[in-house]
Write a protein that holds these residues in place. Structure first.
Motif, PDB file in Angstrom:
ATOM      1  N   ASN A   1     -45.661  40.219   3.026  1.00 29.97           N
ATOM      2  CA  ASN A   1     -45.340  40.734   1.692  1.00 29.97           C
ATOM      3  C   ASN A   1     -46.478  41.623   1.220  1.00 29.97           C
ATOM      4  N   LEU A   2     -46.252  42.907   1.267  1.00 31.49           N
ATOM      5  CA  LEU A   2     -47.329  43.841   0.954  1.00 31.49           C
ATOM      6  C   LEU A   2     -47.289  44.218  -0.519  1.00 31.49           C
ATOM      7  N   GLU A   3     -48.065  43.501  -1.322  1.00 36.26           N
ATOM      8  CA  GLU A   3     -48.075  43.711  -2.764  1.00 36.26           C
ATOM      9  C   GLU A   3     -49.453  44.111  -3.276  1.00 36.26           C
ATOM     10  N   SER A   4     -50.362  44.403  -2.381  1.00 36.17           N
ATOM     11  CA  SER A   4     -51.696  44.850  -2.790  1.00 36.17           C
ATOM     12  C   SER A   4     -52.329  45.578  -1.613  1.00 36.17           C
ATOM     13  N   LEU A   5     -53.397  46.293  -1.895  1.00 35.78           N
ATOM     14  CA  LEU A   5     -54.105  46.981  -0.817  1.00 35.78           C
ATOM     15  C   LEU A   5     -54.673  45.983   0.183  1.00 35.78           C
ATOM     16  N   ASP A   6     -55.197  44.867  -0.311  1.00 32.61           N
ATOM     17  CA  ASP A   6     -55.769  43.863   0.591  1.00 32.61           C
ATOM     18  C   ASP A   6     -54.701  43.291   1.528  1.00 32.61           C
ATOM     19  N   GLU A   7     -53.496  43.018   0.985  1.00 34.75           N
ATOM     20  CA  GLU A   7     -52.423  42.519   1.832  1.00 34.75           C
ATOM     21  C   GLU A   7     -51.966  43.587   2.823  1.00 34.75           C
ATOM     22  N   ASN A   8     -52.044  44.834   2.401  1.00 32.42           N
ATOM     23  CA  ASN A   8     -51.717  45.934   3.307  1.00 32.42           C
ATOM     24  C   ASN A   8     -52.678  45.951   4.491  1.00 32.42           C
ATOM     25  N   TYR A   9     -53.969  45.882   4.192  1.00 37.28           N
ATOM     26  CA  TYR A   9     -54.979  45.871   5.249  1.00 37.28           C
ATOM     27  C   TYR A   9     -54.805  44.645   6.153  1.00 37.28           C
ATOM     28  N   TYR A  10     -54.557  43.506   5.538  1.00 40.46           N
ATOM     29  CA  TYR A  10     -54.404  42.272   6.321  1.00 40.46           C
ATOM     30  C   TYR A  10     -53.202  42.354   7.261  1.00 40.46           C
ATOM     31  N   SER A  11     -52.097  42.923   6.762  1.00 41.49           N
ATOM     32  CA  SER A  11     -50.894  43.022   7.592  1.00 41.49           C
ATOM     33  C   SER A  11     -51.134  43.928   8.798  1.00 41.49           C
ATOM     34  N   ILE A  12     -51.872  45.004   8.601  1.00 36.04           N
ATOM     35  CA  ILE A  12     -52.189  45.915   9.710  1.00 36.04           C
ATOM     36  C   ILE A  12     -53.078  45.194  10.729  1.00 36.04           C
ATOM     37  N   GLU A  13     -54.079  44.490  10.220  1.00 39.42           N
ATOM     38  CA  GLU A  13     -54.958  43.716  11.106  1.00 39.42           C
ATOM     39  C   GLU A  13     -54.161  42.675  11.890  1.00 39.42           C
ATOM     40  N   LEU A  14     -53.224  42.013  11.195  1.00 38.09           N
ATOM     41  CA  LEU A  14     -52.414  40.978  11.833  1.00 38.09           C
ATOM     42  C   LEU A  14     -51.486  41.572  12.895  1.00 38.09           C
ATOM     43  N   MET A  15     -50.876  42.716  12.589  1.00 35.68           N
ATOM     44  CA  MET A  15     -50.034  43.383  13.578  1.00 35.68           C
ATOM     45  C   MET A  15     -50.862  43.791  14.808  1.00 35.68           C
ATOM     46  N   GLY A  16     -52.094  44.213  14.565  1.00 39.31           N
ATOM     47  CA  GLY A  16     -52.972  44.551  15.676  1.00 39.31           C
ATOM     48  C   GLY A  16     -53.242  43.346  16.560  1.00 39.31           C
ATOM     49  N   THR A  17     -53.419  42.176  15.933  1.00 39.99           N
ATOM     50  CA  THR A  17     -53.636  40.939  16.688  1.00 39.99           C
ATOM     51  C   THR A  17     -52.380  40.536  17.452  1.00 39.99           C
ATOM     52  N   ILE A  18     -51.238  40.578  16.785  1.00 38.69           N
ATOM     53  CA  ILE A  18     -49.979  40.151  17.400  1.00 38.69           C
ATOM     54  C   ILE A  18     -49.621  41.019  18.601  1.00 38.69           C
ATOM     55  N   PHE A  19     -49.808  42.325  18.459  1.00 38.26           N
ATOM     56  CA  PHE A  19     -49.403  43.251  19.523  1.00 38.26           C
ATOM     57  C   PHE A  19     -50.561  43.692  20.422  1.00 38.26           C
ATOM     58  N   GLY A  20     -51.719  43.080  20.220  1.00 39.06           N
ATOM     59  CA  GLY A  20     -52.826  43.305  21.136  1.00 39.06           C
ATOM     60  C   GLY A  20     -53.479  44.662  21.058  1.00 39.06           C
ATOM     61  N   ASN A  21     -53.579  45.233  19.854  1.00 36.97           N
ATOM     62  CA  ASN A  21     -54.266  46.516  19.710  1.00 36.97           C
ATOM     63  C   ASN A  21     -55.119  46.498  18.440  1.00 36.97           C
ATOM     64  N   GLU A  22     -56.088  45.607  18.434  1.00 39.37           N
ATOM     65  CA  GLU A  22     -56.953  45.448  17.267  1.00 39.37           C
ATOM     66  C   GLU A  22     -57.774  46.708  16.992  1.00 39.37           C
ATOM     67  N   ARG A  23     -58.132  47.422  18.050  1.00 42.69           N
ATOM     68  CA  ARG A  23     -58.970  48.611  17.880  1.00 42.69           C
ATOM     69  C   ARG A  23     -58.243  49.699  17.089  1.00 42.69           C
ATOM     70  N   ARG A  24     -56.989  49.938  17.435  1.00 41.70           N
ATOM     71  CA  ARG A  24     -56.202  50.953  16.718  1.00 41.70           C
ATOM     72  C   ARG A  24     -55.956  50.509  15.282  1.00 41.70           C
ATOM     73  N   ALA A  25     -55.714  49.229  15.078  1.00 44.19           N
ATOM     74  CA  ALA A  25     -55.509  48.708  13.727  1.00 44.19           C
ATOM     75  C   ALA A  25     -56.753  48.945  12.866  1.00 44.19           C
ATOM     76  N   ALA A  26     -57.907  48.673  13.421  1.00 37.65           N
ATOM     77  CA  ALA A  26     -59.162  48.880  12.681  1.00 37.65           C
ATOM     78  C   ALA A  26     -59.364  50.362  12.367  1.00 37.65           C
ATOM     79  N   GLU A  27     -58.990  51.225  13.309  1.00 44.38           N
ATOM     80  CA  GLU A  27     -59.114  52.663  13.090  1.00 44.38           C
ATOM     81  C   GLU A  27     -58.229  53.109  11.920  1.00 44.38           C
ATOM     82  N   LEU A  28     -57.012  52.590  11.856  1.00 46.03           N
ATOM     83  CA  LEU A  28     -56.092  52.922  10.769  1.00 46.03           C
ATOM     84  C   LEU A  28     -56.628  52.424   9.429  1.00 46.03           C
ATOM     85  N   ILE A  29     -57.083  51.184   9.393  1.00 48.42           N
ATOM     86  CA  ILE A  29     -57.613  50.607   8.151  1.00 48.42           C
ATOM     87  C   ILE A  29     -58.812  51.407   7.649  1.00 48.42           C
ATOM     88  N   ASN A  30     -59.715  51.741   8.525  1.00 48.63           N
ATOM     89  CA  ASN A  30     -60.907  52.491   8.121  1.00 48.63           C
ATOM     90  C   ASN A  30     -60.544  53.874   7.587  1.00 48.63           C
TER      91      ASN A  30
END
Length: 386
Positions: A194-223
């Motif tokens: 449930n993306l209702e804030s910037l922090d939840e947005n960042y967390y969801s991207i980080e979590l998707m990176g963990t689930i799909f095994g691409n934490e590096r790309r997720a971190a690049e997007l967040i930054n």
């Protein structure tokens, strides 16, 4: 113990007086052979042997069942636990090969992570959004639901997904708890984002990176997102409270369908440095009277990309002719390509709003959008630039 088993014709089973003859032979031979091996003897009448064999065969399915359970246990041991934005601990497979994704905010992140080939099904609402304008591969994914709240569970099960990703009941447009329970009872792990804030947005991207095994790309997007937002917030420090404009966000079929104060400080207008005139209405969207809009008298009106009318329609609406935003022609409809609150594109929507609210800050929202699209979608931005 002496064996009592006697074959019908013992001679046909005897090779010599001193040879071991197993399993058949006369009683003395069997007894001698067993005793010489220091093994206990058993009663082996023909009917008893058949009974033992039948019972053994009956146990074979049980041994097979144990083997299956053992195999399944080793498979389940490879699961891992994640925590979604509703605080639920969800056990998911270690490797995700087939995912059903019903939320456009999440499918966008999965595409950026390079994992769209692992999505087995999506919702019609994703296809109907602007995402297909720059992610055409979405059109090749099977549609198994009309929307998050209108799904066909049988079609979901037929895909045999490893995971289902959607928004949950805490979000105003999320899936209801009954449907979530049914899916989980069918063995499908459900991850709620449930993306209702910037922090939840960042967390969801980080979590998707963990689930799909691409934490590096997720971190690049967040930054990258944080970089854009940080630059905008830095420029907004030049605007003191006395200069902050009053803003209203409208959508729907008529311009009196407005966004309330549901998002609080995470409201896109607040993040862009404005006062939300409808902040006291703690609803996501609702209808108000035109008189109420006149009382609020916003300085700027922004229109959802999905609205059924244009900025010119609002400016020419007689109900709104006395409002500052209409008199000064500060009514703007944002492009579909940057629509989507709390998606990876939220910095682009923020840049657009800030540029409309405070043109003196010289925020090049179109240039920011160009770079973002090229970097994360691999295409150029072709939407409106005014």
């Amino acid at each position: 113990m002496k064996s009592t088993y006697r074959p019908t014709n013992s001679k046909m089973f005897t090779n010599g007086p001193d040879e071991h003859v197993l399993p058949f032979g006369d009683s003395s031979t069997i007894s001698r052979n067993i005793k010489s091996a220091s093994q206990p003897t058993v009663n082996c009448e023909p009917d008893d042997l058949r009974s033992y064999l039948l019972q053994f065969y009956k146990l074979i399915p049980f041994f097979i069942f144990l083997a299956v359970i053992s195999s399944a246990g080793s498979s389940y041991a490879k699961c891992r636990e994640i925590i979604d934005t509703e605080g639920r601990t969800v056990a998911i497979p270690e490797n995700i090969h087939r995912a059903v994704v019903l939320s456009g905010t999440c499918i966008e992140t999965i595409y950026i992570l390079g994992s769209l080939d692992r999505v087995a099904g999506i919702s019609r609402s994703i296809i109907d959004s602007a995402l297909c304008n720059f992610i055409p591969a979405l059109k090749k994914i099977p549609v198994i639901a009309q929307s998050i709240r209108n799904i066909n569970i049988e079609r979901v099960l037929a895909l045999k997904p490893d995971i289902l990703v959607t928004m949950g009941p805490e979000h105003p447009l999320g899936m209801d708890r009954k449907t979530i329970k049914r899916l989980e009872e069918c063995g499908i792990p459900v991850v709620l984002l449930n993306l209702e804030s910037l922090d939840e947005n960042y967390y969801s991207i980080e979590l998707m990176g963990t689930i799909f095994g691409n934490e590096r790309r997720a971190a690049e997007l967040i930054n990258h997102m944080k970089g854009i937002i940080g630059d905008i917030q830095g420029k907004l420090k030049k605007i003191d409270d006395t200069r902050r404009i009053k803003a209203l966000y409208i959508s729907g079929a008529r311009p009196n369908y407005i966004a309330g104060g549901y998002w609080g400080k995470q409201d896109i207008r607040v993040l862009a440095g404005a006062h939300n005139v409808a902040k006291e209405i703690k609803l996501f969207m609702t209808t108000v009277s035109f008189e109420q809009i006149s009382i609020w008298n916003p300085d700027v009106i922004t229109i959802s990309a999905s609205a059924k009318y244009t900025a010119a329609d609002v400016i020419n609406d007689p109900h709104l002719r006395h409002i500052n935003a209409v008199r000064q022609k500060r009514v703007y409809k944002h492009p579909r390509e940057i629509a989507g609150l709390f998606t990876p594109r939220v910095p682009l929507l923020l840049a657009w709003h800030t540029a409309k609210f405070y043109p003196e800050l010289m925020i090049d929202w179109a240039g920011i959008t160009d770079k973002f699209f090229k970097k994360f979608y691999g295409v150029l931005y072709h939407g409106p630039r005014d």
